[in-house]
Design a protein around this motif. Structure first.
Motif, short mmCIF file in Angstrom:
data_model
loop_
_atom_site.label_atom_id
_atom_site.label_comp_id
_atom_site.label_asym_id
_atom_site.label_seq_id
_atom_site.Cartn_x
_atom_site.Cartn_y
_atom_site.Cartn_z
N MET A 1 0.85 -1.18 0.00
CA MET A 1 0.00 0.00 0.00
C MET A 1 0.90 1.24 0.00
O MET A 1 1.83 1.35 0.78
CB MET A 1 -0.88 -0.03 1.25
N SER A 2 0.58 2.17 -0.88
CA SER A 2 1.37 3.39 -0.99
C SER A 2 1.13 4.29 0.24
O SER A 2 0.16 4.11 0.97
CB SER A 2 0.98 4.15 -2.26
N ASP A 3 2.04 5.25 0.43
CA ASP A 3 1.88 6.20 1.53
C ASP A 3 0.56 6.96 1.39
O ASP A 3 -0.14 7.20 2.37
CB ASP A 3 3.04 7.20 1.55
N ARG A 4 0.25 7.33 0.15
CA ARG A 4 -0.98 8.08 -0.11
C ARG A 4 -2.21 7.25 0.28
O ARG A 4 -3.12 7.74 0.94
CB ARG A 4 -1.02 8.46 -1.59
N ALA A 5 -2.21 5.99 -0.14
CA ALA A 5 -3.35 5.11 0.17
C ALA A 5 -3.46 4.86 1.68
O ALA A 5 -4.56 4.83 2.23
CB ALA A 5 -3.21 3.79 -0.59
N ALA A 6 -2.31 4.70 2.33
CA ALA A 6 -2.32 4.47 3.78
C ALA A 6 -2.84 5.71 4.52
O ALA A 6 -3.63 5.58 5.46
CB ALA A 6 -0.92 4.11 4.26
N LEU A 7 -2.41 6.88 4.09
CA LEU A 7 -2.91 8.12 4.71
C LEU A 7 -4.41 8.26 4.50
O LEU A 7 -5.15 8.60 5.44
CB LEU A 7 -2.18 9.33 4.14
N LEU A 8 -4.86 8.02 3.29
CA LEU A 8 -6.28 8.14 2.97
C LEU A 8 -7.10 7.16 3.81
O LEU A 8 -8.15 7.52 4.36
CB LEU A 8 -6.51 7.90 1.48
N TYR A 98 -14.34 12.93 3.89
CA TYR A 98 -14.21 11.50 3.62
C TYR A 98 -13.96 11.28 2.13
O TYR A 98 -13.12 10.48 1.75
CB TYR A 98 -15.48 10.75 4.06
N ARG A 99 -14.68 12.02 1.30
CA ARG A 99 -14.55 11.86 -0.15
C ARG A 99 -13.30 12.52 -0.69
O ARG A 99 -12.62 11.97 -1.55
CB ARG A 99 -15.79 12.44 -0.84
N ASP A 100 -13.00 13.74 -0.25
CA ASP A 100 -11.84 14.48 -0.74
C ASP A 100 -11.24 15.26 0.42
O ASP A 100 -11.57 16.43 0.64
CB ASP A 100 -12.26 15.42 -1.87
N PRO A 101 -10.37 14.60 1.18
CA PRO A 101 -9.85 15.22 2.41
C PRO A 101 -9.11 16.54 2.18
O PRO A 101 -9.30 17.49 2.95
CB PRO A 101 -8.91 14.17 2.97
N VAL A 102 -8.28 16.62 1.16
CA VAL A 102 -7.47 17.83 0.96
C VAL A 102 -8.37 19.02 0.64
O VAL A 102 -8.23 20.09 1.23
CB VAL A 102 -6.40 17.60 -0.13
N ARG A 103 -9.29 18.84 -0.26
CA ARG A 103 -10.19 19.94 -0.64
C ARG A 103 -11.11 20.35 0.51
O ARG A 103 -11.48 21.50 0.64
CB ARG A 103 -11.03 19.55 -1.85
N ASN A 104 -11.48 19.40 1.35
CA ASN A 104 -12.45 19.66 2.41
C ASN A 104 -11.85 19.68 3.81
O ASN A 104 -12.55 19.46 4.79
CB ASN A 104 -13.58 18.62 2.32
N VAL A 105 -10.57 19.97 3.90
CA VAL A 105 -9.92 20.06 5.21
C VAL A 105 -10.59 21.12 6.08
O VAL A 105 -10.59 21.03 7.31
CB VAL A 105 -8.40 20.31 5.07
N ARG A 156 -2.96 14.14 9.18
CA ARG A 156 -2.86 13.21 8.05
C ARG A 156 -3.23 13.89 6.73
O ARG A 156 -2.62 13.63 5.70
CB ARG A 156 -3.73 11.98 8.30
N ILE A 157 -4.25 14.74 6.78
CA ILE A 157 -4.64 15.46 5.56
C ILE A 157 -3.50 16.36 5.09
O ILE A 157 -3.21 16.43 3.89
CB ILE A 157 -5.94 16.28 5.78
N LYS A 158 -2.85 17.03 6.01
CA LYS A 158 -1.72 17.90 5.63
C LYS A 158 -0.57 17.09 5.05
O LYS A 158 0.09 17.53 4.10
CB LYS A 158 -1.26 18.74 6.83
N ARG A 159 -0.33 15.90 5.58
CA ARG A 159 0.71 15.02 5.00
C ARG A 159 0.28 14.55 3.62
O ARG A 159 1.09 14.49 2.70
CB ARG A 159 0.99 13.84 5.93
N LEU A 160 -1.01 14.20 3.47
CA LEU A 160 -1.52 13.78 2.17
C LEU A 160 -1.41 14.92 1.16
O LEU A 160 -1.01 14.70 0.01
CB LEU A 160 -2.98 13.34 2.30
N GLU A 161 -1.72 16.12 1.59
CA GLU A 161 -1.61 17.29 0.73
C GLU A 161 -0.16 17.48 0.26
O GLU A 161 0.09 17.73 -0.92
CB GLU A 161 -2.09 18.52 1.47
N ALA A 162 0.77 17.34 1.17
CA ALA A 162 2.19 17.49 0.82
C ALA A 162 2.62 16.40 -0.16
O ALA A 162 3.34 16.69 -1.12
CB ALA A 162 3.06 17.45 2.07
N LEU A 163 2.19 15.18 0.05
CA LEU A 163 2.51 14.09 -0.88
C LEU A 163 1.92 14.36 -2.26
O LEU A 163 2.57 14.13 -3.28
CB LEU A 163 1.95 12.76 -0.37
N THR A 164 0.70 14.84 -2.28
CA THR A 164 0.00 15.12 -3.54
C THR A 164 0.70 16.23 -4.30
O THR A 164 0.92 16.13 -5.50
CB THR A 164 -1.46 15.49 -3.25
#
Length: 177
Positions: A1-8, A98-105, A156-164
């Motif tokens: 599982m990728s970092d992105r998938a694990a964070l999500l 839940y659907r789009d964490p970065v956009r809906n932080v 986690r959302i902020k980490r996901l945002e940085a990865l994205t």
């Protein structure tokens, strides 16, 4: 599982936990009269009057007040129906992260602000309404414990945002899958 998938996955698990708690908290505001009667009976069965008489006196006072309101002024309980409804509506808002964490932080940040707001509300309104301090502390715990999963989700959302942003040239956001 990728970092992105694990964070999500972690974000979604914590959000589901938070939403379930919010829904349960709201749903319990509908049957208050019956819940207080059951609580009083359970506390008596457990011997609470001998060990925690102050708690028992408070539960009896609240139950008596709710019984009186239910019998003589049932429209007052309509306010707790709206409280319950508000919990359910707020829970629905968390479908966005839940659907789009970065956009809906922002929804998670709104939740954190609301959790923080529980503390001054309890400290100000509790004494005004004659609520014992220890009960206000219990109310404030909802804000504190509600903020914990939201804080973890935001991190986690902020980490996901940085990865994205690192994965996409120009830092354009990629919607969650």
């Amino acid at each position: 599982m990728s970092d992105r998938a694990a964070l999500l996955k972690g974000i979604r698990v914590w959000l589901v936990f938070f939403v379930v708690c919010l829904v349960l908290s709201g749903a319990t505001a509908f049957p208050l009269v019956h819940e207080l009667r059951w609580t009083e009976e359970a506390l008596r069965t457990l011997g609470t009057p001998e060990h925690l008489p102050g708690l028992m006196e408070w539960i009896e006072r609240v139950r008596d007040g709710l019984d009186t309101a239910d019998a003589e002024h049932p429209f007052l309980l309509y306010g707790t129906d709206w409280l319950a409804f508000a919990h359910l509506v707020i829970a629905v808002a968390f479908l966005g992260p839940y659907r789009d964490p970065v956009r809906n932080v922002w929804v998670v940040e709104f939740g954190l602000i609301a959790c923080a707001g529980v503390i001054p509300l309890a400290l100000i309104c509790g004494p005004v309404r004659g609520i014992p301090f220890w009960w206000s502390v219990s109310d404030m715990a909802f804000g504190v414990f509600g903020a914990i999963p939201l804080y973890l989700v935001r991190k986690r959302i902020k980490r996901l945002e940085a990865l994205t942003e690192a994965a996409v040239p120009g830092g354009a956001a990629v919607p969650a899958q």
